[in-house]
Enzyme design. Structure first.
Site, PDB file in Angstrom:
ATOM      1  CD  GLU A  67      -3.759   6.894  12.939  1.00  0.00           C
ATOM      2  OE1 GLU A  67      -2.935   7.101  12.718  1.00  0.00           O
ATOM      3  OE2 GLU A  67      -3.847   7.408  13.119  1.00  0.00           O
ATOM      4  CG  PHE A 129     -10.164  20.067  11.436  1.00  0.00           C
ATOM      5  CD1 PHE A 129      -9.032  20.172   9.877  1.00  0.00           C
ATOM      6  CD2 PHE A 129      -9.776  19.645  12.648  1.00  0.00           C
ATOM      7  CE1 PHE A 129      -8.005  19.487  10.619  1.00  0.00           C
ATOM      8  CE2 PHE A 129      -8.578  18.892  12.538  1.00  0.00           C
ATOM      9  CZ  PHE A 129      -7.322  19.678  12.840  1.00  0.00           C
ATOM     10  CD  GLN A 130      -7.567  15.939  11.918  1.00  0.00           C
ATOM     11  OE1 GLN A 130      -8.707  15.789  13.014  1.00  0.00           O
ATOM     12  NE2 GLN A 130      -6.574  15.378  12.250  1.00  0.00           N
ATOM     13  CG  MET A 488       9.994 -10.623  -3.927  1.00  0.00           C
ATOM     14  SD  MET A 488      10.581 -13.380  -4.667  1.00  0.00           S
ATOM     15  CE  MET A 488      10.159 -13.945  -3.295  1.00  0.00           C
TER      16      MET A 488
HETATM   17  C1  LIG Z   1       3.058  -1.439   1.027  1.00  0.00           C
HETATM   18  C2  LIG Z   1       4.051  -2.303  -0.161  1.00  0.00           C
HETATM   19  N1  LIG Z   1       5.018  -2.047  -1.029  1.00  0.00           N
HETATM   20  C3  LIG Z   1       6.231  -1.821  -1.750  1.00  0.00           C
HETATM   21  C4  LIG Z   1       5.658  -3.558  -1.825  1.00  0.00           C
HETATM   22  C5  LIG Z   1       5.996  -4.665  -3.569  1.00  0.00           C
HETATM   23  N2  LIG Z   1       7.611  -5.421  -2.659  1.00  0.00           N
HETATM   24  C6  LIG Z   1       7.173  -6.989  -2.728  1.00  0.00           C
HETATM   25  S1  LIG Z   1       8.406  -7.525  -2.431  1.00  0.00           S
HETATM   26  C7  LIG Z   1       9.038  -6.418  -1.934  1.00  0.00           C
HETATM   27  C8  LIG Z   1      11.149  -6.041  -1.172  1.00  0.00           C
HETATM   28  C9  LIG Z   1      10.459  -6.769   0.119  1.00  0.00           C
HETATM   29  O1  LIG Z   1      12.363  -6.254   1.013  1.00  0.00           O
HETATM   30  P1  LIG Z   1      12.509  -6.705   2.244  1.00  0.00           P
HETATM   31  O2  LIG Z   1      11.012  -5.953   3.096  1.00  0.00           O
HETATM   32  O3  LIG Z   1      13.786  -6.099   2.622  1.00  0.00           O
HETATM   33  O4  LIG Z   1      12.198  -8.058   2.563  1.00  0.00           O
HETATM   34  P2  LIG Z   1      13.369  -8.861   1.541  1.00  0.00           P
HETATM   35  O5  LIG Z   1      12.202  -9.181  -0.329  1.00  0.00           O
HETATM   36  O6  LIG Z   1      14.398  -8.735   1.544  1.00  0.00           O
HETATM   37  O7  LIG Z   1      13.113 -10.086   2.210  1.00  0.00           O
HETATM   38  C10 LIG Z   1       8.625  -5.230  -1.649  1.00  0.00           C
HETATM   39  C11 LIG Z   1       9.585  -3.619  -2.162  1.00  0.00           C
HETATM   40  C12 LIG Z   1       4.841  -4.679  -1.295  1.00  0.00           C
HETATM   41  N3  LIG Z   1       4.808  -5.630  -1.723  1.00  0.00           N
HETATM   42  N4  LIG Z   1       3.995  -3.858  -0.471  1.00  0.00           N
END
Ligand SMILES: Cc1ncc(C[n+]2csc(CCOP(=O)(O)OP(=O)(O)O)c2C)c(N)n1
Length: 578
Positions: A67, A129-130, A488
């Protein structure tokens, strides 16, 4: 009556009593009346009647694999068109799986109509349920929500839902339909118009405030326009260009505003804020007149340091949502209204500001301090990949991103020329958004090249939707910027946590090429520039969906960077950091 509706009506025999329809058939007829082209969804017990009506095939439905994928696809569709995206989910876990997507749409003011089934009304409140109280769960993250208790209300509710989702400041509207309502029968007629007491968005500006704006522009010598997503939402790009040129005011566009002002325009200053340009951030520090246009002065722009933000400026705030005025910054001139209408009204008799020297100055900053990275022949730098995508498409593409470093590199190295060509999760920062959003955007704009630039982390959150693009042959090009880590987060740990890299290594990631091929999607890998250029050409030329796994250097960071809590003049420039 729409053409498709006429086809539906052919079943009714002439001269007989008006036919009764089930609630689920009525729902479908309402969606057809709203000229919905495609709904994204996932079936289950509480929506069985709705899916049974869909079985007739009168409305195109795309079966997502989760979803969350469905709602992000609907969101991408909405961002690419400006129309409401529609998603259907069952009760309980189906509905709760929509929560992230609803919050994502709410934060970025995206019109969605989210239809959830619920248990029959006699079971509501019994922990059936659900059963989930999806209205209660999503109350703070929807623009409005309905639970339909009488099948005869359905047409009005659907009409209102589309109206509320798409007008004023757009947003997600939830319609929760208990199963007995879907099964109940009633005659059908769709309202021509509606009037909702208490919901009359004000779209035209107050003439007195427009006069005050004119005076402020005439007196300003260092004016700046901060343009946000509201420019894109209201389709105000032409008015914005005309306004900026006539008054001679430089424009900086927020992440959500990218594409709302052409990235090649001589008055453009790039993006402001945490990973913004030197020119934009210094312009915001020194400006004496800051005109916010459909932007909400959020902390990625102000760094949350309002004491240091545009301290010498009179602030003008143009926004459709009166609740935004004064929320984050003290406003000298409030202009509540639709951005397009406000700018159009302000254009006549708009004076030229005293900004000659200032425009020269910010132009020099743009030339002297552009975004830079250290390129090298033997490696594949992520910034190079993004620039290459821009050069090879001539910028003629819709680009979606996920969240992280790659998102910022796209914002920095892919200058968008057109509105609705950049689709990103700005407010919620939702990993897993970008790929399904690209799928929705491609369905909405089949003739465009749609590129999903994603991280190796984010792609693993929703890559199951590869099944959908394979099956429906949706020719999205997925460019994975694969740095083998949560880039990041790693960057923040490097810069602010003494390189204590905690849980950011993505070892165990599957081979994306083989994974894609397992879904039936053609895929390539590139580890250096030569390979990258070659496989990208092949992927672009390939008529169907394609995945390109770009292996980039993991140590690369996004610069410039303003640490959160610092003021905009405390930018860490890339060359200092390396
Ligand atoms: C659902 C969710 N969980 C955690 C985060 C925290 N977060 C922000 S950037 C990031 C790293 C993303 O890594 P990647 O997808 O490999 O992209 P990159 O930064 O390496 O380009 C995380 C874990 C988020 N923004 N969204």
């Amino acid at each position: 009556m729409s053409q498709s509706m006429a086809t539906v009506e052919q079943g009714a025999e002439k001269g007989k009593e008006p036919v009764d329809f089930s609630g689920s058939e009525i729902l479908l007829r309402c969606l057809i009346e709203e000229e919905v082209e495609v709904v994204f969804g996932y079936p289950g017990g509480a929506v069985l009647p709705i899916y049974d009506s869909l079985y007739q095939g009168k409305l195109k439905h795309l079966l997502a694999r989760h979803e969350q994928g469905a709602i992000h696809a609907a969101d991408g569709y909405a961002r690419a068109t400006g129309k409401a995206g529609v998603v259907i989910a069952t009760s309980g876990p189906g509905a709760t799986n929509l929560v992230t997507g609803i919050a994502n749409a709410q934060m970025d003011s995206i019109p969605l109509v989210c239809i959830t089934g619920n248990v029959a009304q006699n079971l509501i409140g019994t922990d059936a349920f659900q059963e989930a109280d999806i209205i209660g769960i999503t109350m703070p993250i929807t623009k409005h929500s309905y639970q339909v208790t009488d099948v005869r209300d359905l047409p009005r509710v659907v009409k209102e839902a589309f109206h509320i989702a798409t007008t004023g400041r757009p947003g997600p509207v939830l319609i929760d339909i208990p199963k007995d309502v879907s099964n109940a029968r009633a005659s059908f007629s769709y309202p021509d118009s509606i009037s909702i007491r208490g919901y009359q968005p004000k779209t035209n500006p107050h003439p007195l405030q427009v006069q005050r704006l004119h005076q402020a522009v005439a007196e300003a010598s260092k004016p700046v326009i901060l343009a946000g997503g509201g420019v894109v939402t209201s389709g105000a790009e032409e008015e914005l260009i005309a306004f900026a040129e006539k008054a001679n005011i430089p424009v900086t566009t927020t992440l959500m505003g990218l594409g709302g002002f052409p990235g090649q325009h001589p008055l453009w200053l790039g993006m402001p804020g945490m990973h913004g340009t030197y020119a934009a951030n210094h312009a915001l520090l020194e400006t004496d007149l800051l005109i916010g246009v459909g932007a909400r002065f959020d902390d990625r722009v102000t760094m949350g340091r309002l004491d240091k933000f545009a301290t010498g400026a009179k602030i003008v705030h143009i926004d459709i949502d009166p609740a935004e005025i004064g929320k984050n910054v003290d406003t000298y001139i409030p202009l509540v209204g639709d951005v397009k209408k406000v700018l159009a009204a302000a254009l006549s008799e708009l004076p030229r500001s005293r900004s000659e020297a200032w425009v020269r100055q910010v132009g020099e900053w743009m030339r002297e301090k552009p975004y830079t990275f250290r390129d090298a022949e033997d490696t594949l730098k992520p910034q190079w990949v993004i620039r290459h995508l821009h050069e090879t498409t001539g910028g003629e593409a819709i680009v979606t991103t996920d969240v992280g470093q790659h998102q910022m590199w796209v914002a920095q190295y892919f200058p968008f020329a057109r509105p609705r060509s950049f689709i990103t999760s700005g407010g919620l920062g939702t990993m897993g958004f970008g790929f399904p959003a690209a799928l929705g955007a491609q369905l909405a704009r089949p003739d465009e090249t749609v590129i999903s630039v994603t991280g190796d982390g984010g792609f693993q959150m929703t890559n199951q939707e590869l099944a959908v693009i394979a099956l429906a042959n949706i020719p999205v090009k997925i460019a994975i910027i694969n740095n083998h880590c949560l880039g990041m987060v790693r960057q923040w740990q490097e810069v602010f946590y003494k390189k204590r890299y905690s849980e950011v290594d993505l070892s165990g990631t599957p081979d994306f090429v083989r994974l894609s091929e397992a879904f039936g999607v053609k895929a390539w890998r590139a580890k250096d520039k030569r390979e990258a250029a070659q496989v990208w050409q092949e992927a672009l030329a390939h008529p169907g969906p394609a995945v390109i796994d770009f292996w980039v250097t993991p140590e690369e960071n996004v610069y410039p960077m303003v640490p959160s809590g610092a003021s905009l003049d405390q930018m860490i420039m890339g060359d200092e950091a390396e």
